[in-house]
Design an enzyme around this catalytic site. Structure first.
Site, short mmCIF file in Angstrom:
data_model
loop_
_atom_site.label_atom_id
_atom_site.label_comp_id
_atom_site.label_asym_id
_atom_site.label_seq_id
_atom_site.Cartn_x
_atom_site.Cartn_y
_atom_site.Cartn_z
N MET A 12 -21.13 45.41 55.32
CA MET A 12 -20.60 44.89 56.59
C MET A 12 -20.81 45.87 57.74
SD MET A 12 -16.86 43.12 57.13
CE MET A 12 -15.96 44.51 56.43
N LEU A 13 -20.45 47.13 57.55
CA LEU A 13 -20.65 48.13 58.60
C LEU A 13 -22.12 48.48 58.75
CD1 LEU A 13 -19.69 50.17 60.69
CD2 LEU A 13 -19.17 51.75 58.82
N ASP A 37 -30.04 54.57 45.55
CA ASP A 37 -28.80 54.82 44.82
C ASP A 37 -28.33 56.22 45.21
OD1 ASP A 37 -26.77 55.33 43.05
OD2 ASP A 37 -27.97 55.04 41.24
N ALA A 61 -20.70 52.89 49.81
CA ALA A 61 -19.36 53.24 49.34
C ALA A 61 -18.88 52.25 48.29
CB ALA A 61 -18.38 53.25 50.52
N TRP A 62 -18.04 52.74 47.40
CA TRP A 62 -17.25 51.86 46.53
C TRP A 62 -16.02 51.48 47.33
CZ3 TRP A 62 -17.34 50.86 40.93
CH2 TRP A 62 -16.21 50.18 40.48
N THR A 102 -11.57 56.44 55.20
CA THR A 102 -10.55 55.41 55.13
C THR A 102 -9.15 55.93 55.39
OG1 THR A 102 -9.52 53.81 53.59
CG2 THR A 102 -10.42 55.81 52.64
N TYR A 126 -8.86 54.96 44.81
CA TYR A 126 -9.80 54.78 45.91
C TYR A 126 -9.64 55.89 46.95
CZ TYR A 126 -11.80 52.80 50.19
OH TYR A 126 -12.50 52.62 51.36
N TRP A 152 -8.84 48.40 57.76
CA TRP A 152 -8.64 46.96 57.99
C TRP A 152 -9.89 46.35 58.63
CZ3 TRP A 152 -3.09 45.02 59.39
CH2 TRP A 152 -2.15 45.64 58.57
#
Length: 306
Positions: A12-13, A37, A61-62, A102, A126, A152
């Protein structure tokens, strides 16, 4: 001209950042997970040596918060070891590394916005893996790295809360939404713009919080999405007759508590982040979250209906 390398470019980012770089005429190489990877140090070193970027933005990212509780080792490999590999590769070619992170690095127990230098205390797997990535990047590249914490997130690409609410509204469902977690809904296109500004304006290395201004709850966020859907979503070619449309458009979410919606990973009760680093660097932080949602909504709605 600055040469950019974006990992995790299918996310998305990553997609919004690639769109921004293209629109601004920047030279960039987008690499999705299938292309690179980040857990493979040799592959990372080779990719960076071939591209020879001035800036690497690590959007790989996970992000599956709940799954990380049972798969912390796998999450750590991407979020921490991947960051180590990219930092080493950047050091070898003299590149700057931008590393998104995050709000989960904090425990969520605050009652005022978290400053960039506030003590970290992740409450789950996480957050631990993302904090380890932050620490590795800052240790390896103290003068050539940016930690960009966000929270968010939503956008036109991929799965996110806004799209979930739109799907429920379209199905005539009034969901229960958590009303006791506070945060800042943030559009990924705004985060991409902040990242670009860091590089364009040669901001000091360090930690930045790329979240919208203001704050709300998930319930407040959902209310705003439903209101926008009622205003803009009713003419999107749906087949319901007028009575059905009117009934659907009267739907509103209902507030519930965190206890009503248990999850494997503990969610922070308070995820509001402060923006002092932007002010110190002479860069305006992201504006109000409602304004951002209004700007983002047409594209998200169009993508959701595609």
């Amino acid at each position: 001209m600055t040469r950019w390398l974006v990992t995790g470019a299918a996310g998305m980012l990553g997609r919004d950042l690639a769109d921004l770089l293209q629109a601004r005429g920047e030279e960039f190489t987008p690499l999705a997970r299938v292309d690179l990877d980040v857990t493979d140090p040799a592959a990372v070193a080779k990719a960076v040596s071939v591209v020879k970027p001035d800036v690497v933005v690590n959007c790989a990212a996970w992000t599956a918060v709940d799954a990380a509780e049972e798969h912390e080792e796998e999450a750590f490999a991407i979020n921490a070891h991947g960051a180590v590999n990219l930092a080493a590769a950047c050091a070898s070619v003299g590149a700057v590394l931008v590393h998104p992170s995050t709000d989960y690095v904090f425990d969520g127990g605050a009652s005022a916005p978290y400053a960039e230098d506030a003590p970290t205390a992740p409450a789950g797997a996480y957050g631990r893996t993302k904090l380890a990535g932050e620490q590795a990047v800052r240790a390896a590249l103290p003068d050539a790295s940016y930690i960009v914490r966000t929270a968010w997130l939503y956008g036109a690409h991929g799965k996110n809360f806004v799209k979930t609410m739109l799907r429920l509204a379209g199905n005539g469902t009034a969901p229960g939404v958590v009303a006791d977690q506070h945060g800042q809904p943030t559009w990924t296109a705004d985060v991409a713009a902040q990242i670009h500004a860091l590089i364009e304006q040669s901001a000091p290395a360090g930690i930045y919080h790329a979240t919208s201004s203001g704050q709300t709850t998930w319930f407040g966020f959902a209310e705003e999405i439903f209101a926008l859907y009622q205003g803009q979503g009713q003419n999107q070619g749906q087949d319901q007759d007028q009575d059905e449309d009117s009934e659907r458009l009267r739907l509103t979410p209902r507030p519930i508590t965190t206890a009503d919606f248990p999850t494997p990973a503990k969610r922070p009760a308070y995820s509001v982040l402060g923006h002092n680093s932007w002010h110190a660097a002479g860069i305006a932080p992201i504006g109000d979250w409602k304004d951002a949602l209004n700007r983002a909504f047409p594209a998200i709605l169009a993508n959701a209906n595609a």
